[in-house]
Write a protein that holds these residues in place. Structure first.
Motif, PDB file in Angstrom:
ATOM      1  N   ASP A 253     -12.113 -33.442 -30.704  1.00 44.97           N
ATOM      2  CA  ASP A 253     -11.411 -33.986 -29.620  1.00 44.97           C
ATOM      3  C   ASP A 253     -12.432 -33.541 -28.425  1.00 44.97           C
ATOM      4  O   ASP A 253     -13.352 -34.399 -27.986  1.00 44.97           O
ATOM      5  N   THR A 254     -12.095 -32.451 -27.633  1.00 44.20           N
ATOM      6  CA  THR A 254     -13.111 -32.114 -26.720  1.00 44.20           C
ATOM      7  C   THR A 254     -14.323 -31.568 -27.034  1.00 44.20           C
ATOM      8  O   THR A 254     -15.217 -31.499 -26.560  1.00 44.20           O
ATOM      9  N   GLY A 255     -14.367 -30.933 -28.498  1.00 38.54           N
ATOM     10  CA  GLY A 255     -15.642 -30.509 -29.293  1.00 38.54           C
ATOM     11  C   GLY A 255     -15.509 -28.978 -28.987  1.00 38.54           C
ATOM     12  O   GLY A 255     -16.257 -28.129 -29.380  1.00 38.54           O
ATOM     13  N   LEU A 256     -14.693 -28.397 -28.069  1.00 40.88           N
ATOM     14  CA  LEU A 256     -14.646 -27.014 -27.798  1.00 40.88           C
ATOM     15  C   LEU A 256     -14.431 -26.076 -29.053  1.00 40.88           C
ATOM     16  O   LEU A 256     -15.071 -25.301 -29.238  1.00 40.88           O
ATOM     17  N   THR A 257     -13.640 -26.493 -29.838  1.00 40.39           N
ATOM     18  CA  THR A 257     -13.145 -25.583 -30.894  1.00 40.39           C
ATOM     19  C   THR A 257     -14.228 -25.680 -31.945  1.00 40.39           C
ATOM     20  O   THR A 257     -14.949 -24.421 -32.397  1.00 40.39           O
TER      21      THR A 257
ATOM     22  N   LYS B  13     -12.926 -38.379 -30.765  1.00 44.03           N
ATOM     23  CA  LYS B  13     -12.745 -39.479 -29.626  1.00 44.03           C
ATOM     24  C   LYS B  13     -13.764 -39.078 -28.702  1.00 44.03           C
ATOM     25  O   LYS B  13     -13.738 -38.079 -27.614  1.00 44.03           O
TER      26      LYS B  13
ATOM     27  N   GLU C 248     -13.887 -30.965 -40.794  1.00 42.79           N
ATOM     28  CA  GLU C 248     -12.769 -31.127 -39.749  1.00 42.79           C
ATOM     29  C   GLU C 248     -11.835 -32.341 -39.566  1.00 42.79           C
ATOM     30  O   GLU C 248     -12.647 -33.617 -40.266  1.00 42.79           O
ATOM     31  N   ASP C 249     -10.624 -32.519 -39.326  1.00 46.53           N
ATOM     32  CA  ASP C 249      -9.934 -33.761 -39.163  1.00 46.53           C
ATOM     33  C   ASP C 249     -10.414 -34.406 -38.023  1.00 46.53           C
ATOM     34  O   ASP C 249     -10.847 -35.481 -38.137  1.00 46.53           O
ATOM     35  N   ILE C 250     -10.591 -33.710 -36.799  1.00 46.51           N
ATOM     36  CA  ILE C 250     -10.759 -34.354 -35.383  1.00 46.51           C
ATOM     37  C   ILE C 250     -11.447 -33.753 -34.583  1.00 46.51           C
ATOM     38  O   ILE C 250     -11.456 -32.657 -34.400  1.00 46.51           O
TER      39      ILE C 250
ATOM     40  N   PHE D  71      -3.173 -39.967 -29.105  1.00 44.56           N
ATOM     41  CA  PHE D  71      -2.712 -38.718 -29.930  1.00 44.56           C
ATOM     42  C   PHE D  71      -2.537 -39.627 -31.288  1.00 44.56           C
ATOM     43  O   PHE D  71      -1.817 -40.572 -31.327  1.00 44.56           O
ATOM     44  N   VAL D  72      -3.339 -39.017 -32.424  1.00 46.13           N
ATOM     45  CA  VAL D  72      -3.177 -39.862 -33.531  1.00 46.13           C
ATOM     46  C   VAL D  72      -2.736 -38.623 -34.575  1.00 46.13           C
ATOM     47  O   VAL D  72      -2.761 -37.463 -34.470  1.00 46.13           O
TER      48      VAL D  72
ATOM     49  N   SER E 203      -7.435 -27.925 -25.341  1.00 47.79           N
ATOM     50  CA  SER E 203      -7.794 -26.673 -25.898  1.00 47.79           C
ATOM     51  C   SER E 203      -8.990 -26.009 -24.732  1.00 47.79           C
ATOM     52  O   SER E 203      -9.537 -26.888 -24.156  1.00 47.79           O
TER      53      SER E 203
END
Ligand code: IMP
Ligand code: MG
Length: 186
Positions: free
Chosen positions: A107-111, A135, A103-105, A156-157, A80
């Protein structure tokens, strides 16, 4: 339970449904204690959070409403960009309300950092985050995840709401797919 017909695509079950259920129950208990006497609004991020939202809300013993947002990240492919477009906004006015993003996950945290900023501008009474997975090695923006399920490695899960190319969301466990699934597509 009968084994899923999708299991041949799975390389490894990372977190079993039984472990997930136990964790979601304990998150629900913490939320119930922390917000005692309050009414809360759970905000699920479509579409991945739908499964955890359904289980989590039934483990929260409080007056609780739900709403959903759909957001899409600008930029190409799987990573993202941090620039987020709101595809479906909340139906509820959150001013003065206790809001918990589900949230489900992360990742980068940007969203989520964008979403947090956008929701804080609407002046909720409080705003916290509940994420089933994170992550840590991929994080680019730091913020507190008050209610966290599990840390996962940089893989990737899929399953329990998380998809690859739109499918596998209905797998009961959190799984890692076999390499060849990513190559051939489905
Ligand atoms: P972030 O902005 O990088 O934190 O992106 C978070 C979003 O990317 C999540 O809400 C998921 O929709 C998606 N995502 C990140 N990692 C995975 C994964 O391993 N499996 C499925 N979706 C993922
Ligand atoms: Mg998502």
């Amino acid at each position: 339970m009968k084994m899923s017909s999708m299991m041949p695509d799975v390389r490894e079950v990372l977190i079993s449904n039984q472990e997930i259920q136990a964790k979601v129950r304990s998150l629900g208990e913490r939320i119930t204690e922390d917000y005692a006497g309050e009414r809360i609004l759970l905000v699920g991020v479509l579409r991945g959070a739908v499964v955890v939202m359904g289980d989590l809300m039934r483990c929260i013993d409080l007056p609780c409403e739900i709403d959903f947002m759909d957001i899409s990240s600008y930029g190409s492919g799987t990573s993202s960009s941090g620039v987020v477009r709101i595809l479906k906004d909340l139906d509820e006015d959150i001013t003065g309300r206790h809001v918990l993003i589900v949230e489900d996950i992360v990742d980068t945290g940007l969203t989520l950092s964008y979403l947090k900023r956008s929701l804080l501008a609407r002046k909720p009474a409080s705003l916290e985050i509940c994420a089933l997975l994170t992550k840590p090695s991929r994080r680019r923006v730091q913020f507190d995840i008050k209610y966290l399920g599990f840390e996962v490695p940089d893989e990737f899960v899929v399953g329990y709401g998380l998809d690859y190319a739109g499918v596998y969301r209905n797998l009961p466990d959190i799984c890692i797919l076999k390499e060849e699934v990513f190559k051939t597509g489905s």
